[in-house]
Write a protein that holds these residues in place. Structure first.
Motif, PDB file in Angstrom:
ATOM      1  N   SER A 112       0.850  -1.205   0.000  1.00  0.00           N
ATOM      2  CA  SER A 112       0.000   0.000   0.000  1.00  0.00           C
ATOM      3  C   SER A 112       0.875   1.241   0.000  1.00  0.00           C
ATOM      4  CB  SER A 112      -0.873   0.026   1.262  1.00  0.00           C
ATOM      5  OG  SER A 112      -0.066   0.220   2.397  1.00  0.00           O
ATOM      6  N   GLY A 113       0.235   2.380  -0.158  1.00  0.00           N
ATOM      7  CA  GLY A 113       0.909   3.629   0.135  1.00  0.00           C
ATOM      8  C   GLY A 113       1.090   3.712   1.646  1.00  0.00           C
ATOM      9  N   GLU A 114       1.731   4.760   2.121  1.00  0.00           N
ATOM     10  CA  GLU A 114       1.863   4.910   3.577  1.00  0.00           C
ATOM     11  C   GLU A 114       0.564   5.512   4.109  1.00  0.00           C
ATOM     12  OE1 GLU A 114       5.515   6.405   5.159  1.00  0.00           O
ATOM     13  OE2 GLU A 114       6.741   5.116   3.877  1.00  0.00           O
ATOM     14  N   ASP A 115      -0.381   4.623   4.373  1.00  0.00           N
ATOM     15  CA  ASP A 115      -1.737   4.995   4.746  1.00  0.00           C
ATOM     16  C   ASP A 115      -1.915   4.779   6.245  1.00  0.00           C
ATOM     17  OD1 ASP A 115      -4.422   5.337   5.094  1.00  0.00           O
ATOM     18  OD2 ASP A 115      -5.039   3.739   3.709  1.00  0.00           O
ATOM     19  N   ILE A 143       4.667  -1.729   3.153  1.00  0.00           N
ATOM     20  CA  ILE A 143       3.834  -0.596   3.552  1.00  0.00           C
ATOM     21  C   ILE A 143       4.668   0.602   4.015  1.00  0.00           C
ATOM     22  CG2 ILE A 143       1.876  -2.100   4.109  1.00  0.00           C
ATOM     23  CD1 ILE A 143       2.572  -1.813   7.072  1.00  0.00           C
ATOM     24  N   GLY A 144       5.942   0.574   3.662  1.00  0.00           N
ATOM     25  CA  GLY A 144       6.754   1.758   3.868  1.00  0.00           C
ATOM     26  C   GLY A 144       7.420   1.875   5.229  1.00  0.00           C
ATOM     27  N   GLU A 145       7.738   3.119   5.567  1.00  0.00           N
ATOM     28  CA  GLU A 145       8.520   3.385   6.774  1.00  0.00           C
ATOM     29  C   GLU A 145       7.613   3.456   8.001  1.00  0.00           C
ATOM     30  OE1 GLU A 145      11.099   6.783   6.253  1.00  0.00           O
ATOM     31  OE2 GLU A 145      11.728   6.113   4.253  1.00  0.00           O
ATOM     32  N   TYR A 162       9.576  -8.381   4.680  1.00  0.00           N
ATOM     33  CA  TYR A 162       9.261  -6.965   4.501  1.00  0.00           C
ATOM     34  C   TYR A 162      10.026  -6.426   3.297  1.00  0.00           C
ATOM     35  CZ  TYR A 162       7.270  -2.602   6.216  1.00  0.00           C
ATOM     36  OH  TYR A 162       6.500  -1.477   6.364  1.00  0.00           O
ATOM     37  N   LEU A 163       9.282  -5.788   2.419  1.00  0.00           N
ATOM     38  CA  LEU A 163       9.898  -5.183   1.230  1.00  0.00           C
ATOM     39  C   LEU A 163       9.914  -3.680   1.386  1.00  0.00           C
ATOM     40  CD1 LEU A 163       8.007  -6.797  -1.813  1.00  0.00           C
ATOM     41  CD2 LEU A 163      10.409  -7.068  -1.243  1.00  0.00           C
ATOM     42  N   LEU A 164      11.081  -3.112   1.379  1.00  0.00           N
ATOM     43  CA  LEU A 164      11.198  -1.657   1.433  1.00  0.00           C
ATOM     44  C   LEU A 164      12.358  -1.288   0.513  1.00  0.00           C
ATOM     45  CD1 LEU A 164      10.258   1.028   2.817  1.00  0.00           C
ATOM     46  CD2 LEU A 164      12.092   0.664   4.471  1.00  0.00           C
ATOM     47  N   ARG A 165      12.026  -0.852  -0.672  1.00  0.00           N
ATOM     48  CA  ARG A 165      13.116  -0.518  -1.592  1.00  0.00           C
ATOM     49  C   ARG A 165      13.912   0.659  -1.034  1.00  0.00           C
ATOM     50  NH1 ARG A 165      10.929  -0.728  -7.766  1.00  0.00           N
ATOM     51  NH2 ARG A 165      10.422  -2.960  -7.886  1.00  0.00           N
ATOM     52  N   HIS A 166      15.222   0.578  -1.131  1.00  0.00           N
ATOM     53  CA  HIS A 166      16.019   1.711  -0.626  1.00  0.00           C
ATOM     54  C   HIS A 166      15.981   2.857  -1.642  1.00  0.00           C
ATOM     55  CE1 HIS A 166      18.847  -0.567  -3.066  1.00  0.00           C
ATOM     56  NE2 HIS A 166      19.612   0.492  -3.130  1.00  0.00           N
ATOM     57  N   HIS A 186      16.697   7.878   7.427  1.00  0.00           N
ATOM     58  CA  HIS A 186      15.607   7.129   8.041  1.00  0.00           C
ATOM     59  C   HIS A 186      15.282   5.859   7.248  1.00  0.00           C
ATOM     60  CE1 HIS A 186      11.530   6.209   9.674  1.00  0.00           C
ATOM     61  NE2 HIS A 186      12.208   6.441  10.786  1.00  0.00           N
ATOM     62  N   ARG A 187      15.368   5.940   5.930  1.00  0.00           N
ATOM     63  CA  ARG A 187      15.144   4.765   5.098  1.00  0.00           C
ATOM     64  C   ARG A 187      16.161   3.670   5.463  1.00  0.00           C
ATOM     65  NH1 ARG A 187      11.615   3.350   0.516  1.00  0.00           N
ATOM     66  NH2 ARG A 187      10.591   5.126   1.440  1.00  0.00           N
ATOM     67  N   MET A 188      17.412   4.085   5.622  1.00  0.00           N
ATOM     68  CA  MET A 188      18.463   3.121   5.973  1.00  0.00           C
ATOM     69  C   MET A 188      18.233   2.553   7.370  1.00  0.00           C
ATOM     70  SD  MET A 188      20.459   2.654   3.519  1.00  0.00           S
ATOM     71  CE  MET A 188      20.062   3.213   1.884  1.00  0.00           C
TER      72      MET A 188
HETATM   73  N1  SAH Z   1       4.588   2.568  -0.221  1.00  0.00           N
HETATM   74  C1  SAH Z   1       5.330   1.357  -0.195  1.00  0.00           C
HETATM   75  C2  SAH Z   1       5.142   0.432  -1.377  1.00  0.00           C
HETATM   76  C3  SAH Z   1       4.548   0.910  -2.669  1.00  0.00           C
HETATM   77  S1  SAH Z   1       5.555   1.521  -3.940  1.00  0.00           S
HETATM   78  C4  SAH Z   1       6.791   1.686  -0.025  1.00  0.00           C
HETATM   79  O1  SAH Z   1       7.139   2.844  -0.041  1.00  0.00           O
HETATM   80  O2  SAH Z   1       7.585   0.783   0.150  1.00  0.00           O
HETATM   81  C5  SAH Z   1       6.556   0.166  -4.478  1.00  0.00           C
HETATM   82  C6  SAH Z   1       7.712   0.564  -5.366  1.00  0.00           C
HETATM   83  O3  SAH Z   1       7.260   0.972  -6.649  1.00  0.00           O
HETATM   84  C7  SAH Z   1       8.520   1.749  -4.895  1.00  0.00           C
HETATM   85  O4  SAH Z   1       9.438   1.379  -3.924  1.00  0.00           O
HETATM   86  C8  SAH Z   1       9.191   2.257  -6.188  1.00  0.00           C
HETATM   87  O5  SAH Z   1      10.516   1.775  -6.299  1.00  0.00           O
HETATM   88  C9  SAH Z   1       8.303   1.680  -7.291  1.00  0.00           C
HETATM   89  N2  SAH Z   1       7.747   2.783  -8.115  1.00  0.00           N
HETATM   90  C10 SAH Z   1       7.079   3.869  -7.693  1.00  0.00           C
HETATM   91  N3  SAH Z   1       6.840   4.711  -8.727  1.00  0.00           N
HETATM   92  C11 SAH Z   1       7.362   4.139  -9.829  1.00  0.00           C
HETATM   93  C12 SAH Z   1       7.474   4.524 -11.193  1.00  0.00           C
HETATM   94  N4  SAH Z   1       6.995   5.694 -11.625  1.00  0.00           N
HETATM   95  N5  SAH Z   1       8.089   3.677 -12.049  1.00  0.00           N
HETATM   96  C13 SAH Z   1       8.575   2.487 -11.618  1.00  0.00           C
HETATM   97  N6  SAH Z   1       8.516   2.095 -10.349  1.00  0.00           N
HETATM   98  C14 SAH Z   1       7.932   2.894  -9.459  1.00  0.00           C
END
Ligand code: SAH
Length: 351
Positions: A112-115, A143-145, A162-166, A186-188
């Motif tokens: 989700s977004g950070e809801d 679900i983010g930070e 948990y998936l949190l892209r850096h 904070h992400r790190m």
């Molecule tokens: N809110 C959550 C997960 C949702 S977004 C979070 O922040 O972890 C999941 C991933 O989609 C993001 O981490 C980002 O790398 C990717 N994303 C967002 N916008 C994008 C775009 N315009 N093109 C490609 N990938 C995107």
């Protein structure tokens, strides 16, 4: 560097040697068709040694597109007034999981977004219900930070991953992708905390995000080497019309594939998805991803009524298909290249 030197670097990587940041830059800058093909053949061999031709599937449930953040690249950013917001009820989320279970999924990814409507109490309740109803399944959160306490509570409730892209391991690049309210530090911190609290952790980044370079990508590789995540999600950046990056060029298929191969060689047992974004910019993107070393696909289980609304980027594929269609389609796609999808939790294997 010439191609011979580059293939030598790839051999070193395959042999488990550590590359310096400068060597990574050379390798990333030096991509040619031949070098890419060489990396892919090595990556596929490594992946087959560990995972065979099995492709893990995760059922993705996009349960809310409300978001408090304003990431410049993302279609569901707070300031995008054009985004039609939705959130699924707890029962709707459970229904998605139930139909996913019927279809054979044994991992659910709640994204989700950070809801903040989904408080710790609500999240905990959802996680517990899924784990109770489907006790042979893994639950992944995306679900983010959140705070350390929240991460701990979700873990105790049964969340496994948990998936949190850096997003980028270069601090100043991070600052150009996000508003100042968001911090690299904070992400790190979150990623480190997630590791410490016992999750299987996934990080990752977009390929071709505005401002990215061989130098920032080299930092991503060094960062991944250091963090030792279980998963790495990468996909091409794709502009979304309602964001500040609407006019930026999209990431390239071939660079995404090349980086997938290099990641496989960097960490042989990685869980590496061939992402929907890759399938969006190339009709056979996910197949090509698998043939470059990926071993995971994540079909969508969200109700078709909300699919289109979880629009992170333009032209996202599969927004009209029922869960069963998505599953069948991916199964067929994998079969067409000599691979097969499997029904199990899909935990990382030992090297
Ligand atoms: N809110 C959550 C997960 C949702 S977004 C979070 O922040 O972890 C999941 C991933 O989609 C993001 O981490 C980002 O790398 C990717 N994303 C967002 N916008 C994008 C775009 N315009 N093109 C490609 N990938 C995107």
């Amino acid at each position: 560097m010439n191609e011979t030197q580059l293939t030598k670097l790839i051999d070193e990587l395959e042999a488990g040697h550590t590359l310096t940041e400068t060597q990574w830059i050379r390798l990333i800058e030096g991509q040619t068709e031949d070098v890419q093909a060489y990396a892919a053949s090595k990556a596929v061999a490594v992946r087959e040694r560990i995972y065979g031709r099995a492709v893990y599937t995760r059922g993705l449930i996009e349960f809310s597109n409300y978001c408090r953040n304003d990431c410049y690249y993302c279609g569901i950013r707070l300031s995008n007034r054009g985004a039609e917001r939705y959130r699924l009820s707890e029962d709707e989320i459970l229904d998605c999981a139930a139909s996913g279970y019927e279809l054979g999924f044994r991992t659910f990814v709640l994204q989700s977004g950070e809801d903040m409507y989904f408080t710790d109490d609500r999240m905990e309740h959802i996680i517990r219900r899924i784990k109770e109803d489907f006790n042979d399944c893994a639950v992944t959160l995306s679900i983010g930070e959140r705070s350390r306490e929240s991460y701990l509570r979700f873990r105790e409730a049964g969340a496994d991953r948990y998936l949190l892209r850096h997003e980028t391991a270069d601090e100043s690049h991070y600052g150009t992708l996000h508003p100042k309210e968001m911090s690299y530090e904070h992400r790190m911190y979150c990623l480190k905390t997630l590791k410490e609290t016992g999750y299987q952790v996934g990080c990752g980044f977009m390929v071709g995000s505005p401002g990215q370079s061989a130098a920032t990508l080299a930092k991503d590789m060094k960062f991944i080497e250091e963090l030792q995540p279980d998963m790495v999600g990468i996909g091409p950046f794709i502009p979304h019309h309602g964001t500040p990056f609407s006019g930026e060029p999209q990431g390239s298929v071939s660079q995404t594939l090349y980086l997938l191969s290099l990641l496989r060689l960097l960490k042989p047992n990685l869980l590496l998805p061939a992402t929907t974004a890759l399938g969006t910019i190339d009709p056979r993107g996910r197949e090509k991803g698998i043939l470059s070393g990926a071993n995971v696909v994540m079909p969508n289980l969200s109700p078709t009524t909300v699919r289109k609304k979880y629009e992170l980027y333009d032209n996202k594929i599969c927004t009209g298909d029922e869960a069963a269609e998505c599953r069948g389609c991916l199964e067929m796609r994998m079969k067409s290249i000599g691979y097969f999808t499997v029904t199990d939790r899909g935990d990382p294997k030992k090297e």
